[in-house]
Scaffold this active site. Structure first.
Site, short mmCIF file in Angstrom:
data_model
loop_
_atom_site.label_atom_id
_atom_site.label_comp_id
_atom_site.label_asym_id
_atom_site.label_seq_id
_atom_site.Cartn_x
_atom_site.Cartn_y
_atom_site.Cartn_z
N ASP A 10 0.82 -1.22 0.00
CA ASP A 10 0.00 0.00 0.00
C ASP A 10 0.85 1.27 0.00
OD1 ASP A 10 -2.74 -0.22 -0.26
OD2 ASP A 10 -3.03 -0.90 1.79
N ASN A 25 -13.82 2.08 6.88
CA ASN A 25 -13.47 2.06 8.30
C ASN A 25 -12.10 2.68 8.50
OD1 ASN A 25 -13.83 1.28 11.11
ND2 ASN A 25 -12.26 -0.24 10.70
N GLY A 26 -11.18 2.37 7.59
CA GLY A 26 -9.95 3.13 7.46
C GLY A 26 -10.14 4.16 6.36
N ARG A 65 -23.09 3.87 8.97
CA ARG A 65 -24.50 3.75 8.64
C ARG A 65 -25.37 3.86 9.88
NH1 ARG A 65 -23.59 -1.74 5.35
NH2 ARG A 65 -22.33 -1.99 7.25
N GLY A 102 -15.85 1.93 1.01
CA GLY A 102 -17.22 1.57 1.34
C GLY A 102 -18.13 2.75 1.58
N ILE A 103 -17.66 3.76 2.31
CA ILE A 103 -18.45 4.95 2.57
C ILE A 103 -18.48 5.85 1.34
CG2 ILE A 103 -18.59 7.06 3.96
CD1 ILE A 103 -17.29 5.41 6.25
N GLY A 104 -17.33 6.08 0.74
CA GLY A 104 -17.26 6.96 -0.42
C GLY A 104 -18.08 6.47 -1.59
N ASP A 147 -19.63 1.72 12.73
CA ASP A 147 -20.38 1.67 11.48
C ASP A 147 -21.06 3.00 11.24
OD1 ASP A 147 -22.15 1.19 9.37
OD2 ASP A 147 -22.48 -0.88 9.96
#
Length: 385
Positions: A126, A189-190, A263, A309-311, A261
């Site tokens: 990474d 989450n990160g 959400r 996941g959020i983006g 989370d």
């Protein structure tokens, strides 16, 4: 490979949570998804579950090449690397730099070598994508010997994700990446954010470890290091325990009191929960500060990318982040933003917006496959990151 035909996909979650506590999700053939509880006391046992699924669902499931995502390459690795004993020894020297991520990565790597000794293995880091950062961004203003003797510098993370979406954005904008100034926000989450300046990384939010930068699910984000001395004097807590808390019990979880989370936190905010509201406000405020800083550091970004996941899935967060920025040239299209979820890629700004905002689902696995194949096939794949 090199045709990139996806044979199967899947994941194992909740490893180590007791008998039947793990969850395995398999998509094979692609488009048909099934999940089940399973026993995975550690990552080596999870690997056995994965291999059993591959052999059950794929015709001719011979495995010749395995690509591994590794969070931290430190100053030792600057690109995809074919694994041998020396490489593993060098990776072990980096354990303290990413204590949450490196041990399971090494456990899976060793299990793969034992289980499939004839398969070639490639580690993809990474940190590699961020090696192009100039000293003005990667150096800390600390005593020089910390840098020269102990490797104290900003390395950056989520590089595989940022690299993938930057090149996808170039395709979607129909311009070479070497001509683009982009801001990439990997929000999960990160979380991290990267400024990409015409072929190189100008800056990124994560630093020596993944703890620095944005507020995350369980990581604290911005913090004055003198706080650690203050808490040590007041409570007697040692430094290792404090770093553990900052990594695992801080961030959105600490402020909201509702877990990590987003959400669930957004739902509680909608019901008027003040702690959930504050957690969302802090999360968005920190992210907006970074976007604004990187926009001006780039002398004007041409596009902003949301991924992770959020983006990729939270239209509400994207709308909060972009609220009131029309005067900067970012004109949100509310209808397009609301529709952009569930793995879709596309623009969420109006066609007249001078600066574009895009949602691009990341595909680190595909990039790892490309890098692993290129590392063992004698050359980069044309037209690919």
């Amino acid at each position: 490979m090199p045709g990139e035909v996806l044979r199967a996909a899947g994941r194992v979650e909740r490893i180590g949570e007791g008998p039947g506590g793990a969850l395995m999700v398999v998509e094979a053939p692609v488009g048909r998804c099934a999940s089940k509880g399973c026993d995975c006391v550690d990552h080596a046992q999870a690997l056995e579950q994965v291999l059993a699924a591959v052999y059950a669902h794929c015709q001719d499931p011979s495995i010749e090449l395995i690509g591994h995502r590794v969070v931290h390459g430190g100053a030792l690795f600057d690109g995809p690397t074919v694994v041998d004993d020396t490489v593993i020894d060098r990776m072990e020297s980096l354990l303290e730099m990413a204590p949450l991520h490196m041990p399971p990565a090494l456990a899976v790597l060793r299990a793969c070598r034992e289980r499939m000794p004839h398969a070639r293995q490639v580690v993809c880091f990474d940190t590699s994508f961020h090696r192009s950062m100039p000293p003005l961004a990667h150096r800390y203003a600390v005593p020089r010997r910390w840098y020269t003797d102990h490797g104290v510098r900003r390395y950056g993370f989520h590089g595989l994700s940022h690299q993938y979406v930057v090149h996808r954005a170039a395709e979607m904008l129909d311009r070479p990446s070497a001509q683009l100034k982009l801001i990439s926000a990997h929000l999960g989450n990160g979380a991290s954010i990267t400024a990409f300046d015409r072929g190189r990384v100008l800056d990124t939010s994560m630093g020596f470890t993944p703890l620095e930068g944005l507020i995350m699910g369980t990581r604290c984000g911005p913090l004055d290091p003198a706080v650690l001395l203050h808490i040590q004097r007041r409570t007697g807590m040692n430094l290792a325990a404090m770093i553990h808390l900052l990594n695992t019990q801080s961030g959105l979880q600490a402020v909201s009191g509702l877990g990590r989370d987003l959400r669930a936190i957004l739902a509680a905010r909608a019901e008027g929960d003040p702690d959930a509201t504050l957690a969302v406000e802090m999360y968005v405020h920190t992210l907006r500060k970074y976007i604004g800083a990187y926009h001006f550091a780039l002398d004007g970004a041409q596009a902003l990318i949301f991924t992770g996941g959020i983006g990729e899935n939270s239209a509400a967060v994207r709308a909060l982040v972009l609220e009131g920025w029309a005067h900067l040239g970012l004109e949100l299209d509310g209808v397009a933003n609301a529709a952009m979820t569930a793995g879709q890629a596309g623009f969420i700004t109006r066609s007249t917006s001078p600066i574009k905002a895009l949602v691009i689902p990341t595909d680190e696995e595909r990039l790892i496959a490309r890098q692993a194949h290129a590392a063992t096939a004698g050359g980069q794949l044309r037209g690919r990151p």
